[in-house]
Design an enzyme around this catalytic site. Structure first.
Site, PDB file in Angstrom:
ATOM      1  N   GLU A 123      -6.928  -7.837   0.875  1.00 62.49           N
ATOM      2  CA  GLU A 123      -5.524  -7.703   0.447  1.00 62.49           C
ATOM      3  C   GLU A 123      -5.131  -8.699  -0.639  1.00 62.49           C
ATOM      4  OE1 GLU A 123      -6.529  -7.260   3.510  1.00 62.49           O
ATOM      5  OE2 GLU A 123      -5.330  -5.767   4.552  1.00 62.49           O
TER       6      GLU A 123
ATOM      7  N   GLU B 198      -7.694  -4.497  10.738  1.00 63.85           N
ATOM      8  CA  GLU B 198      -6.461  -4.691  11.519  1.00 63.85           C
ATOM      9  C   GLU B 198      -6.461  -3.766  12.734  1.00 63.85           C
ATOM     10  OE1 GLU B 198      -3.839  -4.398   7.895  1.00 63.85           O
ATOM     11  OE2 GLU B 198      -2.842  -6.083   8.882  1.00 63.85           O
TER      12      GLU B 198
END
Ligand SMILES: NC(=O)c1ccc[n+]([C@@H]2O[C@H](COP(=O)([O-])OP(=O)(O)OC[C@H]3O[C@@H](n4cnc5c(N)ncnc54)[C@H](O)[C@@H]3O)[C@@H](O)[C@H]2O)c1
Length: 705
Positions: free
Chosen positions: A125, A105
């Site tokens: 995730e 990210e």
């Protein structure tokens, strides 16, 4: 700036290095450091480009999960990534080593990305039940498009640099040193006059994440996502990323991410994540004790387990000698191992070269002659105490005194076995699960005489062959098999007698989330295996009737499972899934009638409740007896060895979810109804009474209370 993010000037390029050993996980200190460092570099007239990389072997392996239990401390992710993305000078991120989750990210918030060969990058995730909360679902589709974003987020598996380049996740792949890669690319960009390129300004076509794409991605990941819900939040966040203006999408993602963090599913998955990492920590080991090195290994017994164990060591680069007393058995072992590696190569999982190398690491022999230099011998002969004692005594004579001798017994006493060797302190149980080269779990059994060094060596072996170790005391069935035989499977058979169908039990357990129902497991593993254990240990004599009486009646009828074409099911017409067989129903009805049991209709919920409560109750006994160090270790055993649904966190975590007061009340009620096997565990009653939990029990133990 702070010491977690350091800046170094290389002429007109400022290199920021993120450091938080061992894997540079992002926490508040890193975030604050990044904001300060980027601002400083931006303000420095000498700097024309900013490079961000990681200290040591990798960039950033993800967020610090410990922060996720409460409110994430300031500065939050959004302003941190906003500072990087908003920098007025080009920001280049170097992706090297393991770069996951928040690491990617951050890379996406940079303007340019270069991956170093050997890196692995992705979004795990989903495996933690989390919707990314640092703009991943917003920036990723802008960079790789909605379809690839969906595949990366729902699949959760990392990709290699070449693939990342192909889908546009990185702009460049470089070989060699991360610093050189970053500087080289920065110089190129400066020379080309490239300016900042904020991902947020890139566009996505609204509506381009169509229902068909979503359905296909869900289908592709259906197995992994069975019983899960995080994927729906992920898809919603991604839709917001594709359809909405950046800031609106980011806000939507934040809401969905926060909700996911509070979900029971995510709590359970994070519990498993930590449980797997903690299971290798053994309390009470002197810090001066060092494990022995294990490179040369002998495996005695070339049957189902011995072959798998040999491959597990071979795969880890050890030299392995596989020994069997029976030449035909040895030949079958060799052929099976060859076929296994060649099959993997044919399917493209490994190269032909790797297959040849692995095959070459394993040699075959009828004895241990010339094996005086082995570091470890793993015994995997038939499950028979007298035979194993003979074999262990023989091994002990053949190897040097320092060598570790391990038994793969699934039920016999390691202490008793060790007593026949010259050095019982060197003896340990290494209980592999079948197939041993694939199953991740390794129960490491401490015998009464096992030394700290031998135990540590056992843990080191697990690390070396990439298994998840759980240390168990030397009690019947260790952790997993005891909970199975004395607890859940015995109860399953009890329910069969009371009227639950064989397939109803399997289907109910599978709907709950188990990988496979108990009779299907029994048929696959061999119904005779459990029967043999019960016979060896005279369990029937020591346990009140009925005790696994259905299995023990089927075995003499030749119904020993898939290998015989029939067990709990009949495999004649359908060799894989099998079919119900009237003969089995007749056996069950007869056994019930002989015991005066009135048969009735069961609900699926009742079946699951009794099965799971048995796991919890026996698990609590195992904990109280010190057979397991932690409740979380029991969870690891059941998730990795017995297919307990990971998203429920294992039986002990699930007990906490149900609430121990409720669990204790139900077990007590079932005790009143059924007697003996339902005697509530003392520990369960204690914890329930004080309003505690297994998690709290583990925390107190970790504090040394
Ligand atoms: N099968 C499973 O799922 C499983 C799982 C965990 C542990 N175990 C344990 O692993 C052990 C082996 O089980 P398996 O299923 O591989 O058995 P198996 O019957 O497939 O193989 C046993 C092998 O040992 C050999 N053997 C017998 N006596 C020997 C001797 N004196 N010297 C050398 N070799 C000898 C036999 O020839 C045979 O090849 C048992 O203790 C079992 O309880 C089995």
């Amino acid at each position: 700036m702070n010491s977690a993010v350091t800046a170094k000037q290389y002429e007109n390029i400022c290199v920021l290095t993120v450091s938080n050993p061992p894997v540079n996980a992002v926490d508040a200190v890193i975030r604050a450091g990044l904001i300060a460092a980027v601002r400083e570099a931006e303000a420095d007239p000498a700097t024309e480009a900013v490079v961000i990389m990681g200290a040591g072997r990798n960039f950033i392996a993800g967020a610090d999960l410990a922060e996720f239990d409460g409110e994430i401390p300031a500065p939050a992710y959004a302003p941190t990534l906003g500072a990087i993305e908003g920098c007025g000078k080009p920001v280049i991120c170097v992706i090297h080593g393991i770069t996951l989750g928040a690491g990617v990210e951050i890379a996406l918030a940079a303007h340019y990305r270069v991956a170093v060969e050997g890196a692995a990058l992705g979004f795990p995730e989903i495996t933690l039940g989390i919707v990314p909360g640092a703009g991943g679902t917003q920036r990723l589709p802008r960079v790789v498009g909605p379809e690839q974003a969906l595949a990366l987020l729902l699949g959760g598996a990392p990709v290699k640099p070449a693939r990342a380049l192909e889908i546009g996740l990185v702009d460049k792949v470089a070989a060699g040193d991360p610093l050189d890669a970053g500087l080289g690319y920065a110089r190129e960009l400066i020379a080309a006059g490239a300016g900042p390129l904020p991902t947020r300004d890139r566009s996505c076509t609204p509506g381009s994440l169509g229902d068909e794409l979503v359905a296909a991605a869900l289908k592709a990941n259906a197995r992994a996502l069975r019983g899960r819900t995080a994927q729906f939040g992920m898809i919603e966040a991604l839709r917001a990323g594709v359809d909405l203006p950046f800031d609106e999408g980011l806000a939507a993602e934040k809401g969905l991410s926060d909700t996911s963090l509070r979900s029971q599913e995510s709590r359970a998955l994070r519990h498993m994540f930590f449980a797997e990492r903690n299971s290798a920590k053994v309390p009470g080991i002197d810090s001066s004790v060092q494990p022995l090195k294990v490179q040369k290994v002998a495996v005695v017994g070339a049957g189902t387990m011995g072959r798998g164990i040999a491959m597990a060591f071979g795969d880890a680069g050890c030299e392995v000698r596989l020994v069997d007393i029976d030449p035909a058995g040895l030949e079958r072992g060799e052929a099976a191992i060859r076929a296994n590696y060649e099959g993997s190569a044919a399917r493209g999982r490994i190269t032909h070269e790797q297959a040849a190398e692995a095959i070459g690491r394993i040699t075959y022999a009828l004895n241990l002659d010339g094996a005086a230099d082995v570091d470890l011998v793993v015994e995997a002969v038939f499950e028979d105490m007298a035979l194993k004692k003979d074999v262990l005594a023989w091994i002990s004579r053949a190897v040097r005194p320092e060598a570790i001798i391990a038994s793969n017994t699934s039920s016999l006493s390691v202490t008793e076995l060790a007593a026949v060797t010259a050095h019982p302190d060197k003896v340990i149980g290494l209980h592999f699960f079948s197939p041993a080269h694939i199953m991740k779990l390794l129960e490491i059994v401490r015998g009464g005489a096992t030394s700290q060094q031998t135990l540590l060596t056992g843990l080191e072996i697990a690390r070396r062959i990439r298994k998840i170790p759980v240390v168990s005391g030397d009690g019947f069935g260790f952790i997993g098999n005891r909970m199975m035989l004395d607890g859940a499977f015995r109860e399953g058979e009890q329910m069969m007698l009371e009227g639950a169908g064989v397939d109803q039990i399997d289907n109910a357990l599978e709907a709950f989330g188990f990988a496979m129902g108990q009779s299907r497991v029994n048929d696959l593993a061999g119904v005779d295996i459990g029967a043999l254990v019960r016979k060896q240990l005279a369990l029937r004599e020591s346990r009140p009737d009925p005790y696994c009486i259905v299995s023990d009646t089927l075995v003499p009828m030749g119904r020993i499972g898939q290998k015989a074409g029939k067990g709990f099911y009949n495999y004649t017409a359908n060799p894989r899934s099998g079919e119900l067989d009237g003969e089995v129903d007749a056996v069950i009805e007869r056994l019930a009638a002989e015991r005066g049991i009135t048969r009735r209709v069961f609900t699926d919920a009742e079946i699951v409740e009794r099965f799971v409560l048995q796991l919890i109750n026996v698990g609590a006994d195992i904990l109280k007896e010190g057979i397991a160090y932690r409740a979380a270790d029991i969870d690891v055993v059941w998730v990795h060895g017995f297919g307990f649904p990971r998203h429920l966190g294992g039986p002990m975590f699930h007990a906490d979810t149900l609430g121990l007061a409720h669990v204790a009340e139900r077990v007590t009620a079932l005790y009143a109804q059924h007697g003996h096997y339902w005697k509530p565990s003392e520990l369960l009653l204690e914890l329930a009474k004080s309003g505690s939990s297994f998690a709290e029990y583990d925390r107190a133990a970790a504090r040394g209370e």
